[in-house]
Motif scaffolding. Structure first.
Motif, PDB file in Angstrom:
ATOM      1  N   LEU A 166      31.504   7.512  37.548  1.00  0.00           N
ATOM      2  CA  LEU A 166      31.618   8.184  36.209  1.00  0.00           C
ATOM      3  C   LEU A 166      31.612   9.743  36.711  1.00  0.00           C
ATOM      4  O   LEU A 166      32.184  10.663  35.821  1.00  0.00           O
ATOM      5  CB  LEU A 166      30.107   8.114  35.415  1.00  0.00           C
ATOM      6  N   LEU A 167      31.214  10.063  37.844  1.00  0.00           N
ATOM      7  CA  LEU A 167      31.437  11.472  38.377  1.00  0.00           C
ATOM      8  C   LEU A 167      32.648  11.848  38.957  1.00  0.00           C
ATOM      9  O   LEU A 167      33.460  12.996  38.831  1.00  0.00           O
ATOM     10  CB  LEU A 167      30.282  11.712  39.136  1.00  0.00           C
ATOM     11  N   VAL A 168      33.173  11.013  39.544  1.00  0.00           N
ATOM     12  CA  VAL A 168      34.540  11.022  40.304  1.00  0.00           C
ATOM     13  C   VAL A 168      35.694  10.009  39.956  1.00  0.00           C
ATOM     14  O   VAL A 168      35.234   8.861  39.606  1.00  0.00           O
ATOM     15  CB  VAL A 168      34.201  11.284  41.777  1.00  0.00           C
ATOM     16  N   ASN A 169      36.807  10.448  40.250  1.00  0.00           N
ATOM     17  CA  ASN A 169      37.935   9.392  40.053  1.00  0.00           C
ATOM     18  C   ASN A 169      38.219   8.604  41.311  1.00  0.00           C
ATOM     19  O   ASN A 169      38.695   9.031  42.060  1.00  0.00           O
ATOM     20  CB  ASN A 169      39.274  10.208  39.744  1.00  0.00           C
ATOM     21  N   ALA A 170      37.423   7.418  41.184  1.00  0.00           N
ATOM     22  CA  ALA A 170      37.423   6.569  42.258  1.00  0.00           C
ATOM     23  C   ALA A 170      38.300   5.325  41.949  1.00  0.00           C
ATOM     24  O   ALA A 170      38.478   4.425  42.546  1.00  0.00           O
ATOM     25  CB  ALA A 170      36.053   6.104  42.626  1.00  0.00           C
ATOM     26  N   ARG A 171      39.062   5.414  40.936  1.00  0.00           N
ATOM     27  CA  ARG A 171      40.180   4.289  40.564  1.00  0.00           C
ATOM     28  C   ARG A 171      39.417   2.963  40.201  1.00  0.00           C
ATOM     29  O   ARG A 171      40.103   1.808  40.794  1.00  0.00           O
ATOM     30  CB  ARG A 171      41.313   4.375  41.782  1.00  0.00           C
TER      31      ARG A 171
ATOM     32  N   ALA B 118      19.677   0.646  45.251  1.00  0.00           N
ATOM     33  CA  ALA B 118      20.306   2.340  45.415  1.00  0.00           C
ATOM     34  C   ALA B 118      21.728   2.165  45.696  1.00  0.00           C
ATOM     35  O   ALA B 118      22.442   3.317  44.837  1.00  0.00           O
ATOM     36  CB  ALA B 118      19.660   2.533  46.656  1.00  0.00           C
ATOM     37  N   LEU B 119      22.456   1.341  46.258  1.00  0.00           N
ATOM     38  CA  LEU B 119      23.787   1.144  46.317  1.00  0.00           C
ATOM     39  C   LEU B 119      24.568   0.944  44.927  1.00  0.00           C
ATOM     40  O   LEU B 119      25.633   1.621  44.689  1.00  0.00           O
ATOM     41  CB  LEU B 119      24.156   0.206  47.110  1.00  0.00           C
ATOM     42  N   ALA B 120      24.055   0.096  44.325  1.00  0.00           N
ATOM     43  CA  ALA B 120      24.438  -0.286  42.970  1.00  0.00           C
ATOM     44  C   ALA B 120      24.466   1.062  42.022  1.00  0.00           C
ATOM     45  O   ALA B 120      25.388   1.465  41.490  1.00  0.00           O
ATOM     46  CB  ALA B 120      23.498  -1.112  42.080  1.00  0.00           C
ATOM     47  N   THR B 121      23.113   1.715  41.986  1.00  0.00           N
ATOM     48  CA  THR B 121      23.338   2.819  41.346  1.00  0.00           C
ATOM     49  C   THR B 121      24.034   4.193  41.757  1.00  0.00           C
ATOM     50  O   THR B 121      24.751   4.772  40.993  1.00  0.00           O
ATOM     51  CB  THR B 121      21.838   3.537  41.092  1.00  0.00           C
ATOM     52  N   LEU B 122      24.245   4.312  43.015  1.00  0.00           N
ATOM     53  CA  LEU B 122      24.907   5.176  43.887  1.00  0.00           C
ATOM     54  C   LEU B 122      26.496   5.153  43.406  1.00  0.00           C
ATOM     55  O   LEU B 122      27.202   5.974  42.838  1.00  0.00           O
ATOM     56  CB  LEU B 122      25.107   5.062  45.202  1.00  0.00           C
ATOM     57  N   PHE B 123      27.115   3.777  43.338  1.00  0.00           N
ATOM     58  CA  PHE B 123      28.297   3.673  43.121  1.00  0.00           C
ATOM     59  C   PHE B 123      28.727   3.755  41.621  1.00  0.00           C
ATOM     60  O   PHE B 123      29.685   4.143  41.279  1.00  0.00           O
ATOM     61  CB  PHE B 123      28.944   2.305  43.604  1.00  0.00           C
TER      62      PHE B 123
ATOM     63  N   LYS C  29      31.668  16.371  46.151  1.00  0.00           N
ATOM     64  CA  LYS C  29      32.024  17.121  47.385  1.00  0.00           C
ATOM     65  C   LYS C  29      33.308  16.522  48.320  1.00  0.00           C
ATOM     66  O   LYS C  29      33.852  17.440  48.993  1.00  0.00           O
ATOM     67  CB  LYS C  29      30.767  17.383  48.233  1.00  0.00           C
ATOM     68  N   VAL C  30      33.651  15.362  47.800  1.00  0.00           N
ATOM     69  CA  VAL C  30      34.336  14.648  48.538  1.00  0.00           C
ATOM     70  C   VAL C  30      35.677  14.187  47.886  1.00  0.00           C
ATOM     71  O   VAL C  30      36.751  14.560  47.982  1.00  0.00           O
ATOM     72  CB  VAL C  30      33.882  13.484  49.334  1.00  0.00           C
ATOM     73  N   PHE C  31      35.282  13.756  46.478  1.00  0.00           N
ATOM     74  CA  PHE C  31      36.439  13.214  45.610  1.00  0.00           C
ATOM     75  C   PHE C  31      36.587  14.217  44.569  1.00  0.00           C
ATOM     76  O   PHE C  31      35.952  15.098  44.250  1.00  0.00           O
ATOM     77  CB  PHE C  31      36.114  11.957  45.245  1.00  0.00           C
ATOM     78  N   LYS C  32      37.639  13.833  43.947  1.00  0.00           N
ATOM     79  CA  LYS C  32      37.936  14.714  42.829  1.00  0.00           C
ATOM     80  C   LYS C  32      37.386  14.328  41.434  1.00  0.00           C
ATOM     81  O   LYS C  32      36.892  13.225  41.286  1.00  0.00           O
ATOM     82  CB  LYS C  32      39.659  14.451  42.273  1.00  0.00           C
ATOM     83  N   LYS C  33      36.690  15.485  41.022  1.00  0.00           N
ATOM     84  CA  LYS C  33      35.905  15.353  39.598  1.00  0.00           C
ATOM     85  C   LYS C  33      36.622  14.622  38.697  1.00  0.00           C
ATOM     86  O   LYS C  33      37.693  14.972  38.210  1.00  0.00           O
ATOM     87  CB  LYS C  33      35.161  16.693  39.166  1.00  0.00           C
TER      88      LYS C  33
END
Length: 215
Positions: free
Chosen positions: A27-32, A17-22, A123-127
């Motif tokens: 791919l959804l947000v800009n997490a650098r 679940a954690l692997a798929t979550l991250f 809802k938290v990070f930039k798309k």
């Protein structure tokens, strides 16, 4: 082996679940790149806990291939077919890796829960603006200064034509002896199907199957 995964069957759910979550979150947000590193780390731990090197790489390829198919479907095709195939690939990779059916079931549920939960990042990070400039899906409106380009397409509204390729749901249509790229409302149509143009927005032509000649 990583004992953290093998101590309890339910840990398969947590790790997958954690692997798929991250990974989907990256791919959804800009997490650098932080989410991709975390996701890759978790899924590596999971596969490495149960598999020999040869099978490890095989299952990694199947898992990421499934993820790729879901991305393509979500960003380009939007008809659900590749997404289902991709989801099955991910289920197969984590399910068959598990040492028993209980751990496998937990892992499959982990893929589903992790994937769904990843949308909370929006809802938290930039798309992340990925593949948003595909011509067919760009809505080039008058307000954006595309009126000169749009004019010829606006004249197509309400006209009838015929598909010249299979629409899945993107394809080509023939209207007044001219060929145009078009898209359906998600429905697949065979080549040679009569269609009506129901919406035109910039270079985006939306068509619907013509049920009868009077429609």
């Amino acid at each position: 082996m990583f004992s953290i995964v093998t101590t309890a069957d339910w840990m398969s759910f947590v790790i997958v679940a954690l692997a798929t979550l991250f990974l989907i979150g990256e791919l959804l947000v800009n997490a650098r790149g932080i989410f991709s590193i975390l996701g890759l780390g978790f899924i590596t731990v999971y596969f490495a806990s149960f598999l020999e090197p040869n099978m490890f790489w095989m299952m990694m390829v199947i898992y990421f291939f499934g993820l790729l198919l879901m991305i393509i479907d979500g960003k380009i095709l939007n008809d659900g077919t590749l997404a289902v195939i991709g989801l099955v690939c991910m289920f197969v990779s984590v399910g068959f890796t598990a040492p028993n059916w209980a751990a496998g079931l937990y892992a499959v549920i982990g893929v589903f829960i992790g994937g769904m939960s990843s949308f909370a990042f929006l809802k938290v990070f930039k798309k992340r603006k990925m593949w948003t400039k595909i011509t067919l899906f760009d809505q080039l409106t008058d307000e954006e200064g595309y009126s000169s380009i749009n004019q010829s397409y606006k004249e197509l509204l309400g006209k009838s034509g015929q598909t010249t390729t299979d629409m899945r749901p993107i394809g080509s249509i023939m209207v007044d002896d001219k060929e145009y790229s078009a898209i359906t409302e998600g429905k697949w149509l065979e080549k040679g199907t009569p269609v009506n143009i129901i919406e035109v927005d910039g270079t985006r032509i939306l068509v619907k199957e013509q049920k009868n000649k009077n429609e």
